[in-house]
Design a protein around this motif. Structure first.
Motif, PDB file in Angstrom:
ATOM      1  N   LEU A 193       0.826  -1.202   0.000  1.00  0.00           N
ATOM      2  CA  LEU A 193       0.000   0.000   0.000  1.00  0.00           C
ATOM      3  C   LEU A 193       0.863   1.256   0.000  1.00  0.00           C
ATOM      4  O   LEU A 193       0.561   2.228  -0.711  1.00  0.00           O
ATOM      5  N   LEU A 194       1.942   1.256   0.762  1.00  0.00           N
ATOM      6  CA  LEU A 194       2.854   2.397   0.761  1.00  0.00           C
ATOM      7  C   LEU A 194       3.467   2.599  -0.627  1.00  0.00           C
ATOM      8  O   LEU A 194       3.583   3.729  -1.113  1.00  0.00           O
ATOM      9  N   MET A 195       3.855   1.502  -1.264  1.00  0.00           N
ATOM     10  CA  MET A 195       4.434   1.576  -2.600  1.00  0.00           C
ATOM     11  C   MET A 195       3.402   2.074  -3.603  1.00  0.00           C
ATOM     12  O   MET A 195       3.699   2.914  -4.460  1.00  0.00           O
ATOM     13  N   ILE A 196       2.177   1.581  -3.490  1.00  0.00           N
ATOM     14  CA  ILE A 196       1.102   1.990  -4.389  1.00  0.00           C
ATOM     15  C   ILE A 196       0.802   3.475  -4.223  1.00  0.00           C
ATOM     16  O   ILE A 196       0.605   4.198  -5.210  1.00  0.00           O
ATOM     17  N   GLY A 226      -1.171   8.858 -14.321  1.00  0.00           N
ATOM     18  CA  GLY A 226      -1.791   9.723 -15.321  1.00  0.00           C
ATOM     19  C   GLY A 226      -3.265   9.960 -15.033  1.00  0.00           C
ATOM     20  O   GLY A 226      -3.764   9.659 -13.947  1.00  0.00           O
ATOM     21  N   LYS A 227      -3.961  10.472 -16.019  1.00  0.00           N
ATOM     22  CA  LYS A 227      -5.366  10.839 -15.841  1.00  0.00           C
ATOM     23  C   LYS A 227      -6.314   9.676 -16.080  1.00  0.00           C
ATOM     24  O   LYS A 227      -7.467   9.720 -15.656  1.00  0.00           O
ATOM     25  N   ARG A 228      -5.866   8.643 -16.770  1.00  0.00           N
ATOM     26  CA  ARG A 228      -6.752   7.516 -17.071  1.00  0.00           C
ATOM     27  C   ARG A 228      -7.060   6.746 -15.791  1.00  0.00           C
ATOM     28  O   ARG A 228      -6.161   6.448 -15.005  1.00  0.00           O
ATOM     29  N   LYS A 229      -8.327   6.413 -15.596  1.00  0.00           N
ATOM     30  CA  LYS A 229      -8.758   5.781 -14.349  1.00  0.00           C
ATOM     31  C   LYS A 229      -9.302   4.379 -14.623  1.00  0.00           C
ATOM     32  O   LYS A 229     -10.083   4.172 -15.547  1.00  0.00           O
ATOM     33  N   TYR A 230      -8.879   3.420 -13.792  1.00  0.00           N
ATOM     34  CA  TYR A 230      -9.286   2.031 -13.946  1.00  0.00           C
ATOM     35  C   TYR A 230      -9.875   1.512 -12.636  1.00  0.00           C
ATOM     36  O   TYR A 230      -9.529   1.992 -11.551  1.00  0.00           O
ATOM     37  N   LEU A 231     -10.725   0.503 -12.765  1.00  0.00           N
ATOM     38  CA  LEU A 231     -11.329  -0.131 -11.598  1.00  0.00           C
ATOM     39  C   LEU A 231     -10.837  -1.573 -11.521  1.00  0.00           C
ATOM     40  O   LEU A 231     -10.910  -2.313 -12.508  1.00  0.00           O
ATOM     41  N   LEU A 232     -10.329  -1.958 -10.364  1.00  0.00           N
ATOM     42  CA  LEU A 232      -9.898  -3.332 -10.129  1.00  0.00           C
ATOM     43  C   LEU A 232     -10.814  -3.946  -9.080  1.00  0.00           C
ATOM     44  O   LEU A 232     -10.954  -3.406  -7.982  1.00  0.00           O
ATOM     45  N   VAL A 233     -11.430  -5.067  -9.427  1.00  0.00           N
ATOM     46  CA  VAL A 233     -12.369  -5.740  -8.532  1.00  0.00           C
ATOM     47  C   VAL A 233     -11.827  -7.117  -8.181  1.00  0.00           C
ATOM     48  O   VAL A 233     -11.617  -7.960  -9.070  1.00  0.00           O
ATOM     49  N   ASN A 234     -11.572  -7.354  -6.899  1.00  0.00           N
ATOM     50  CA  ASN A 234     -11.117  -8.656  -6.429  1.00  0.00           C
ATOM     51  C   ASN A 234     -12.324  -9.495  -6.053  1.00  0.00           C
ATOM     52  O   ASN A 234     -13.030  -9.205  -5.086  1.00  0.00           O
ATOM     53  N   LEU A 235     -12.584 -10.555  -6.822  1.00  0.00           N
ATOM     54  CA  LEU A 235     -13.709 -11.458  -6.560  1.00  0.00           C
ATOM     55  C   LEU A 235     -13.318 -12.591  -5.632  1.00  0.00           C
ATOM     56  O   LEU A 235     -14.129 -13.484  -5.366  1.00  0.00           O
ATOM     57  N   ASP A 236     -12.106 -12.549  -5.146  1.00  0.00           N
ATOM     58  CA  ASP A 236     -11.611 -13.551  -4.208  1.00  0.00           C
ATOM     59  C   ASP A 236     -11.785 -13.023  -2.787  1.00  0.00           C
ATOM     60  O   ASP A 236     -12.413 -11.998  -2.563  1.00  0.00           O
ATOM     61  N   ARG A 271       0.982  -3.976  -9.590  1.00  0.00           N
ATOM     62  CA  ARG A 271       1.484  -4.010 -10.966  1.00  0.00           C
ATOM     63  C   ARG A 271       0.681  -3.078 -11.866  1.00  0.00           C
ATOM     64  O   ARG A 271       1.242  -2.407 -12.738  1.00  0.00           O
ATOM     65  N   LEU A 272      -0.631  -3.031 -11.665  1.00  0.00           N
ATOM     66  CA  LEU A 272      -1.459  -2.132 -12.466  1.00  0.00           C
ATOM     67  C   LEU A 272      -1.072  -0.677 -12.221  1.00  0.00           C
ATOM     68  O   LEU A 272      -0.989   0.123 -13.158  1.00  0.00           O
ATOM     69  N   VAL A 273      -0.833  -0.336 -10.978  1.00  0.00           N
ATOM     70  CA  VAL A 273      -0.449   1.040 -10.642  1.00  0.00           C
ATOM     71  C   VAL A 273       0.894   1.380 -11.280  1.00  0.00           C
ATOM     72  O   VAL A 273       1.095   2.491 -11.776  1.00  0.00           O
ATOM     73  N   GLU A 274       1.811   0.435 -11.281  1.00  0.00           N
ATOM     74  CA  GLU A 274       3.114   0.664 -11.905  1.00  0.00           C
ATOM     75  C   GLU A 274       2.988   0.955 -13.399  1.00  0.00           C
ATOM     76  O   GLU A 274       3.809   1.678 -13.970  1.00  0.00           O
ATOM     77  N   GLN A 275       1.977   0.410 -14.022  1.00  0.00           N
ATOM     78  CA  GLN A 275       1.805   0.589 -15.464  1.00  0.00           C
ATOM     79  C   GLN A 275       1.243   1.964 -15.808  1.00  0.00           C
ATOM     80  O   GLN A 275       1.168   2.326 -16.976  1.00  0.00           O
ATOM     81  N   GLY A 276       0.887   2.740 -14.801  1.00  0.00           N
ATOM     82  CA  GLY A 276       0.366   4.080 -15.030  1.00  0.00           C
ATOM     83  C   GLY A 276      -1.144   4.128 -14.913  1.00  0.00           C
ATOM     84  O   GLY A 276      -1.830   3.111 -15.003  1.00  0.00           O
ATOM     85  N   GLY A 277      -1.649   5.328 -14.723  1.00  0.00           N
ATOM     86  CA  GLY A 277      -3.084   5.481 -14.560  1.00  0.00           C
ATOM     87  C   GLY A 277      -3.499   5.342 -13.105  1.00  0.00           C
ATOM     88  O   GLY A 277      -2.758   4.834 -12.264  1.00  0.00           O
ATOM     89  N   ARG A 278      -4.675   5.813 -12.805  1.00  0.00           N
ATOM     90  CA  ARG A 278      -5.218   5.725 -11.456  1.00  0.00           C
ATOM     91  C   ARG A 278      -6.043   4.458 -11.338  1.00  0.00           C
ATOM     92  O   ARG A 278      -6.849   4.140 -12.204  1.00  0.00           O
ATOM     93  N   TYR A 299     -14.599   5.325 -15.995  1.00  0.00           N
ATOM     94  CA  TYR A 299     -13.444   4.433 -16.050  1.00  0.00           C
ATOM     95  C   TYR A 299     -13.045   4.095 -17.489  1.00  0.00           C
ATOM     96  O   TYR A 299     -13.901   3.939 -18.367  1.00  0.00           O
ATOM     97  N   HIS A 300     -11.751   3.962 -17.700  1.00  0.00           N
ATOM     98  CA  HIS A 300     -11.231   3.594 -19.013  1.00  0.00           C
ATOM     99  C   HIS A 300     -11.097   2.080 -19.170  1.00  0.00           C
ATOM    100  O   HIS A 300     -10.792   1.586 -20.257  1.00  0.00           O
TER     101      HIS A 300
END
Length: 271
Positions: free
Chosen positions: A159-162, A170-180, A193-200, A222-223
């Protein structure tokens, strides 16, 4: 034009290799693995040979070799395929010793070091997975305590790294849903990893019903939507996912397990 004529900025090298700039700087400062040139303002410039060296370092790390041992192997021109190494990082051994006595300070220090020095794919395959496997062999009472300590501190450090990476997103925003289950470590690593690739990235942890997720008003901003799971999903869930992937509302990306479940169900219905 020689192979060292072209110069790359650290951000370019990060994109080419998948290694974060902070990790590239650490490899230079602590281990002298690569010594890029500097501009008059002090910015690093890497040659193609430097990039190839970084890729060789990645090869060694993928074999489970500790970062501190890589320099000697590079200097000896030994190929990664010639090295018979264990399937886990040396740091995993140190962490397991700390877990055995529930030394939270030592566990946290080990996790911080690994997250800073290694790419996340190596952290997952050569550190997290072997540690979890080792914990599974611990006696029941101790197993629960060790797993709780490892999970809590790993999620905290992720979380600190994220949060640090998100400041540069960047400005592009994504939603990540954990179904587990809530706190699934691999879902959190996927998040990082998603955060490292850029975007919110907005992370919803432990969702058990996605029926209302694909409302136009909900997903309008969301993009893309990423769905993660490592467990089997109900046919109801799979039907929703298949339907949403076939429409044009928003791109829907799924983790490998979900992709496999969809393919299996499709093959079953096709027979």
């Amino acid at each position: 034009m020689g192979c060292n004529t072209v110069r790359y900025a650290i951000r370019d090298v990060a994109e080419m290799t998948g290694i974060k700039p902070v990790t590239l700087r650490a490899w230079q400062r602590r281990y002298n693995l690569v010594q890029p040139e500097r501009t008059e303002k002090g910015h690093r410039l890497y040659t193609q040979r430097d990039v190839e060296t970084i890729q060789r370092v990645q090869g060694w790390l993928a074999k489970g070799v500790s970062i501190g041992k890589v320099k000697a192997l590079l200097e000896s021109n030994t190929l990664p395929t010639e090295h018979d190494s264990s399937q886990r990082l040396d740091e995993a051994e140190q962490l397991l010793e700390a877990l055995s006595v529930l030394d939270g300070d030592a566990v946290g220090k080990s996790i911080r070091f690994v997250l800073k020095e290694y790419p996340l794919d190596i952290v997952e395959t050569r550190f997290v997975m072997p540690v979890l496997t080792a914990i599974d062999f611990v006696k029941m009472g101790q197993r629960s305590l060790q797993y709780a300590l490892f999970r809590t501190l790993l999620i905290h450090q992720l979380l600190l790294m994220i949060q640090a990476e998100s400041k540069k997103s960047g400005k592009r925003k994504y939603l990540l849903v954990n179904l587990d289950t809530v706190g699934n470590l691999f879902a959190w690593l996927f998040y990082a990893r998603l955060v490292e690739q850029g975007g919110r990235v907005i992370f919803l942890d432990g969702v058990d019903d996605i029926g209302a997720l694909f409302n136009k008003e909900v997903i309008a901003g969301y993009h893309g939507i990423h769905l993660f799971a490592e467990k089997s999903l109900s046919e109801k869930h799979l039907s929703v996912i298949r339907e949403q992937r076939s429409n044009d509302l928003v791109p829907v990306y799924v983790s490998p397990v979900i992709e496999h479940l969809i393919d299996v169900e499709y093959d079953r219905k096709s027979q």
